[in-house]
Scaffold this motif. Structure first.
Motif, short mmCIF file in Angstrom:
data_model
loop_
_atom_site.label_atom_id
_atom_site.label_comp_id
_atom_site.label_asym_id
_atom_site.label_seq_id
_atom_site.Cartn_x
_atom_site.Cartn_y
_atom_site.Cartn_z
N SER A 99 78.55 41.56 -28.99
CA SER A 99 78.21 41.26 -27.60
C SER A 99 79.25 41.95 -26.73
O SER A 99 80.45 41.85 -27.00
N GLY A 100 78.77 42.62 -25.68
CA GLY A 100 79.70 43.41 -24.86
C GLY A 100 80.90 42.61 -24.37
O GLY A 100 82.06 43.00 -24.58
N SER A 101 80.63 41.45 -23.77
CA SER A 101 81.72 40.67 -23.18
C SER A 101 82.72 40.18 -24.24
O SER A 101 83.86 39.84 -23.89
N LEU B 269 75.05 50.77 -29.34
CA LEU B 269 76.51 50.62 -29.50
C LEU B 269 77.10 49.67 -28.46
O LEU B 269 78.30 49.39 -28.47
N ILE B 270 76.26 49.18 -27.55
CA ILE B 270 76.71 48.30 -26.46
C ILE B 270 77.83 48.98 -25.68
O ILE B 270 78.99 48.53 -25.66
N LEU B 271 77.46 50.07 -25.03
CA LEU B 271 78.40 50.79 -24.16
C LEU B 271 77.96 50.56 -22.72
O LEU B 271 76.79 50.74 -22.39
N VAL C 294 85.28 40.85 -12.41
CA VAL C 294 84.40 41.99 -12.08
C VAL C 294 83.46 42.09 -13.28
O VAL C 294 83.91 42.29 -14.41
N LYS C 295 82.16 41.89 -13.04
CA LYS C 295 81.19 41.74 -14.13
C LYS C 295 80.83 43.03 -14.84
O LYS C 295 80.86 44.10 -14.23
N TYR C 296 80.40 42.86 -16.08
CA TYR C 296 79.72 43.92 -16.84
C TYR C 296 78.23 43.63 -16.70
O TYR C 296 77.79 42.52 -16.97
C1 DP6 Z 1 76.87 38.30 -16.62
O1 DP6 Z 1 78.11 40.30 -23.08
O2 DP6 Z 1 76.42 38.43 -23.09
O3 DP6 Z 1 78.29 37.43 -18.33
O4 DP6 Z 1 76.38 42.81 -24.39
O5 DP6 Z 1 73.99 42.18 -24.25
O6 DP6 Z 1 75.58 40.75 -25.55
P1 DP6 Z 1 75.39 41.68 -24.38
O7 DP6 Z 1 75.64 40.84 -23.05
P2 DP6 Z 1 76.79 39.80 -22.65
O8 DP6 Z 1 76.64 39.89 -21.05
C2 DP6 Z 1 77.57 39.34 -20.19
C3 DP6 Z 1 77.09 39.48 -18.78
C4 DP6 Z 1 77.83 38.65 -17.76
C5 DP6 Z 1 78.99 39.41 -17.13
C6 DP6 Z 1 80.23 39.58 -17.95
O9 DP6 Z 1 80.59 38.73 -18.79
O10 DP6 Z 1 80.91 40.59 -17.70
#
Ligand code: DP6
Length: 328
Positions: free
Chosen positions: A136-138, A24-26, A14-16
């Motif tokens: 990075s969020g992921s 803060l990358i929330l 399930v994607k972010y």
């Molecule tokens: C589509 O974590 O690379 O892979 O937080 O801006 O560094 P930033 O982005 P990143 O985005 C990942 C997006 C994705 C979906 C996911 O891994 O959940």
């Protein structure tokens, strides 16, 4: 003052997709991923050197790349009890960037674990996940192995926005993820920019947020039951919905190419013949196939028959770990 850590990348089931706080990358919504082995990134950090130095895969990092690393190190300095001074950081991944798997996820997870250890801070998966998230969020989902859930959190300071492990890698050892590289080129629009464009301009974005949030507990339940078919179907519809929201952005964002669509079409045909194989797709053209151990060879053959240039077979991976084998 020196420590080295190894972390694996993860693929979101399930994607972010979209931030409520850029600095803060929330995220707007929670997400759920699987950590992938045998791929890994190893990072060594040493504090107390003459000046800050950042080396990624053999080259000196510059600009935004360097800034992201230094920002994370700055946060560690703020938490440490003693003055740490400038840092040297060297990071090396063992998988091709062209695979489109976010190597930054494994990289920032390894950096968070190594930097805290080099600063003399104890291992703490919550603190490491929050720290990795700043890069990075992921990356916050690569601190622990197996299936990890990034809970979006509510607080403005992000202290409740981190990933927790729901199931360890050993919960479902039979699960396989097969990365099909149909295009080795760099993507035109990076995830960071693409998700912002989607948040800012896609009329479908609110629907994406609501739907993805609701799918996380459903996915968790399917993983608990090891229901491959239902999880595969969920992964596909979640990926389609992320891409649908992106396609509706202004200007539109299309990460798929002809090779991607050709492979997806063949997956449908294969399923009709009884091969249990589904896909997920990040912000790029390379599908990641979801199947089981008995069908990973068939999944690889299918990807190659559809023109995949490289295929990487993965199994559920473990936690990020400290290792005594420093890179310098
Ligand atoms: C589509 O974590 O690379 O892979 O937080 O801006 O560094 P930033 O982005 P990143 O985005 C990942 C997006 C994705 C979906 C996911 O891994 O959940």
């Amino acid at each position: 003052m020196k420590a080295t850590a190894l972390a694996h990348p993860n693929i979101a089931l399930v994607k972010y997709w979209g931030k409520r706080d850029e600095a803060l990358i929330l995220p707007h919504q929670s997400s759920l991923s699987l950590t992938l082995s045998p791929l890994s990134v190893t990072t060594t950090v040493e504090f107390g050197v003459a000046s800050d130095q950042v080396e990624l895969n053999g080259h000196t990092a510059k600009g935004g790349e360097r800034d992201r690393v230094l920002r994370l190190l700055e946060s560690v300095r703020a938490q440490a009890k003693t003055a740490l001074g400038p840092a040297r950081m060297v990071s090396r991944g063992d998988f091709p960037m062209a695979a489109g798997l976010a190597s930054s996820a494994a990289g920032f997870a390894a950096l968070a674990v190594a930097a805290r250890a080099a600063a003399g801070l104890p291992r703490d998966t919550r603190a490491e996940s929050i720290l990795a998230r700043l890069g990075s969020g992921s990356a916050c989902r690569s601190i622990e192995g197996g299936f990890c859930e990034w809970q979006r959190g509510e607080r403005a300071d992000g202290e409740d926005s981190f990933a927790v492990q729901r199931f360890a890698a050993g919960h479902w050892p039979d699960l396989r993820m097969v990365v099909a590289v149909v295009d080795r080129g760099e993507k035109d629009v990076k995830s960071r920019d693409g998700m912002k464009q989607t948040v800012d301009t896609s009329p479908y974005y609110p629907a994406w947020v609501k739907d993805a949030e609701a799918e996380v507990p459903v996915a968790r339940e399917l993983i608990a039951r090891k229901d491959l078919q239902a999880l595969g179907e969920l992964c596909e519809r979640n990926a389609w919905r992320m891409h649908a929201a992106s396609l509706a952005a202004n200007p539109p964002l299309c990460y798929l190419n002809a090779g991607t669509l050709g492979l997806i079409q063949h997956l449908r045909e294969a399923r009709k013949k009884g091969v249990p194989v589904w896909f997920t797709l990040d912000a790029g053209p390379n599908p990641v196939l979801l199947t089981d151990a008995a069908h990973e060879v068939a999944a690889e053959a299918l990807a190659r028959a559809c023109g995949a240039l490289d295929v990487i077979r993965c199994v559920p991976g473990g936690d990020a770990t400290l290792t005594p084998e420093h890179l310098f």
